[in-house]
Design a protein around this motif. Structure first.
Motif, PDB file in Angstrom:
ATOM      1  N   THR A  27       0.853  -1.187   0.000  1.00 22.64           N
ATOM      2  CA  THR A  27       0.000   0.000   0.000  1.00 22.64           C
ATOM      3  C   THR A  27       0.886   1.233   0.000  1.00 22.64           C
ATOM      4  OG1 THR A  27      -1.672  -1.229   1.254  1.00 22.64           O
ATOM      5  CG2 THR A  27      -1.908   1.165   1.152  1.00 22.64           C
ATOM      6  N   PHE A  28       1.167   1.715  -1.179  1.00 23.40           N
ATOM      7  CA  PHE A  28       2.163   2.772  -1.397  1.00 23.40           C
ATOM      8  C   PHE A  28       1.922   3.984  -0.504  1.00 23.40           C
ATOM      9  CE2 PHE A  28       5.350   4.955  -3.754  1.00 23.40           C
ATOM     10  CZ  PHE A  28       4.903   6.243  -4.011  1.00 23.40           C
ATOM     11  N   SER A  29       0.682   4.403  -0.371  1.00 23.93           N
ATOM     12  CA  SER A  29       0.370   5.633   0.362  1.00 23.93           C
ATOM     13  C   SER A  29       0.583   5.506   1.874  1.00 23.93           C
ATOM     14  CB  SER A  29      -1.068   6.054   0.082  1.00 23.93           C
ATOM     15  OG  SER A  29      -1.963   5.032   0.462  1.00 23.93           O
ATOM     16  N   VAL A  99       9.122  -1.427   4.377  1.00 23.57           N
ATOM     17  CA  VAL A  99       7.771  -1.975   4.377  1.00 23.57           C
ATOM     18  C   VAL A  99       7.755  -3.206   5.268  1.00 23.57           C
ATOM     19  CG1 VAL A  99       5.919  -2.926   2.936  1.00 23.57           C
ATOM     20  CG2 VAL A  99       7.433  -1.141   2.020  1.00 23.57           C
ATOM     21  N   TYR A 100       6.796  -3.246   6.172  1.00 23.06           N
ATOM     22  CA  TYR A 100       6.687  -4.378   7.119  1.00 23.06           C
ATOM     23  C   TYR A 100       8.020  -4.611   7.851  1.00 23.06           C
ATOM     24  CZ  TYR A 100       2.947  -5.218   3.720  1.00 23.06           C
ATOM     25  OH  TYR A 100       1.884  -5.070   2.867  1.00 23.06           O
ATOM     26  N   GLY A 101       8.737  -3.521   8.133  1.00 22.14           N
ATOM     27  CA  GLY A 101       9.982  -3.615   8.883  1.00 22.14           C
ATOM     28  C   GLY A 101      11.200  -4.011   8.081  1.00 22.14           C
ATOM     29  N   MET A 102      11.060  -4.165   6.771  1.00 25.02           N
ATOM     30  CA  MET A 102      12.183  -4.555   5.922  1.00 25.02           C
ATOM     31  C   MET A 102      12.440  -3.463   4.884  1.00 25.02           C
ATOM     32  SD  MET A 102      11.608  -8.603   5.171  1.00 25.02           S
ATOM     33  CE  MET A 102      13.051  -8.568   4.106  1.00 25.02           C
ATOM     34  N   ASP A 103      13.718  -3.266   4.560  1.00 27.27           N
ATOM     35  CA  ASP A 103      14.089  -2.287   3.542  1.00 27.27           C
ATOM     36  C   ASP A 103      14.059  -2.937   2.157  1.00 27.27           C
ATOM     37  OD1 ASP A 103      16.672  -0.588   5.503  1.00 27.27           O
ATOM     38  OD2 ASP A 103      14.485  -0.481   5.547  1.00 27.27           O
ATOM     39  N   TYR A 104      13.301  -2.301   1.255  1.00 15.65           N
ATOM     40  CA  TYR A 104      13.221  -2.772  -0.114  1.00 15.65           C
ATOM     41  C   TYR A 104      13.839  -1.730  -1.041  1.00 15.65           C
ATOM     42  CZ  TYR A 104      10.080  -6.440   1.434  1.00 15.65           C
ATOM     43  OH  TYR A 104       9.546  -7.537   2.068  1.00 15.65           O
TER      44      TYR A 104
END
Length: 115
Positions: A27-29, A99-104
């Protein structure tokens, strides 16, 4: 989660470019977005960050006043408007989101500033 950068290229000193980063799979926003860069032989550095709704931005001292980060939550895309480019801005530019605690990270887009 997928981040795909585009819009890099070769530009003369003093010129402008506007790389973009298309996001999918989350969910980008709901997440802040950042641009980083890595020049040859140097460590990756943070360039700019934008908040979820786009109301808050931060920049490194090296680009402040020349670069503008923005986002379009309807298009799931973040942009980096780069003006008054200098040879020292030459680097691979990456977008990133935690996102969800991980770096993408995306795979990057190369920006070369040269005459």
């Amino acid at each position: 989660v997928q981040l795909v950068e585009s819009g890099g290229g070769l530009v003369q000193p003093g010129g402008s470019l506007r790389p973009s980063c298309a996001a999918s799979g989350f969910t980008f926003s709901s997440y802040a977005m950042s641009w980083y860069r890595q020049a040859p032989g140097k460590e990756r550095e943070l360039v700019a960050t934008i908040s979820r709704a786009g109301g808050r931005t931060n920049y490194s001292d090296s680009v402040k006043g020349r670069f503008t980060i923005s986002r379009d939550n309807a298009k799931n895309t973040v942009y980096l408007q780069m003006n008054s480019l200098k040879p020292e801005d030459t680097a691979v530019y990456y977008c990133m989101s935690r996102v969800y605690g991980m770096d993408y990270w995306g795979k990057g887009t190369l920006v070369t500033v040269s005459s």
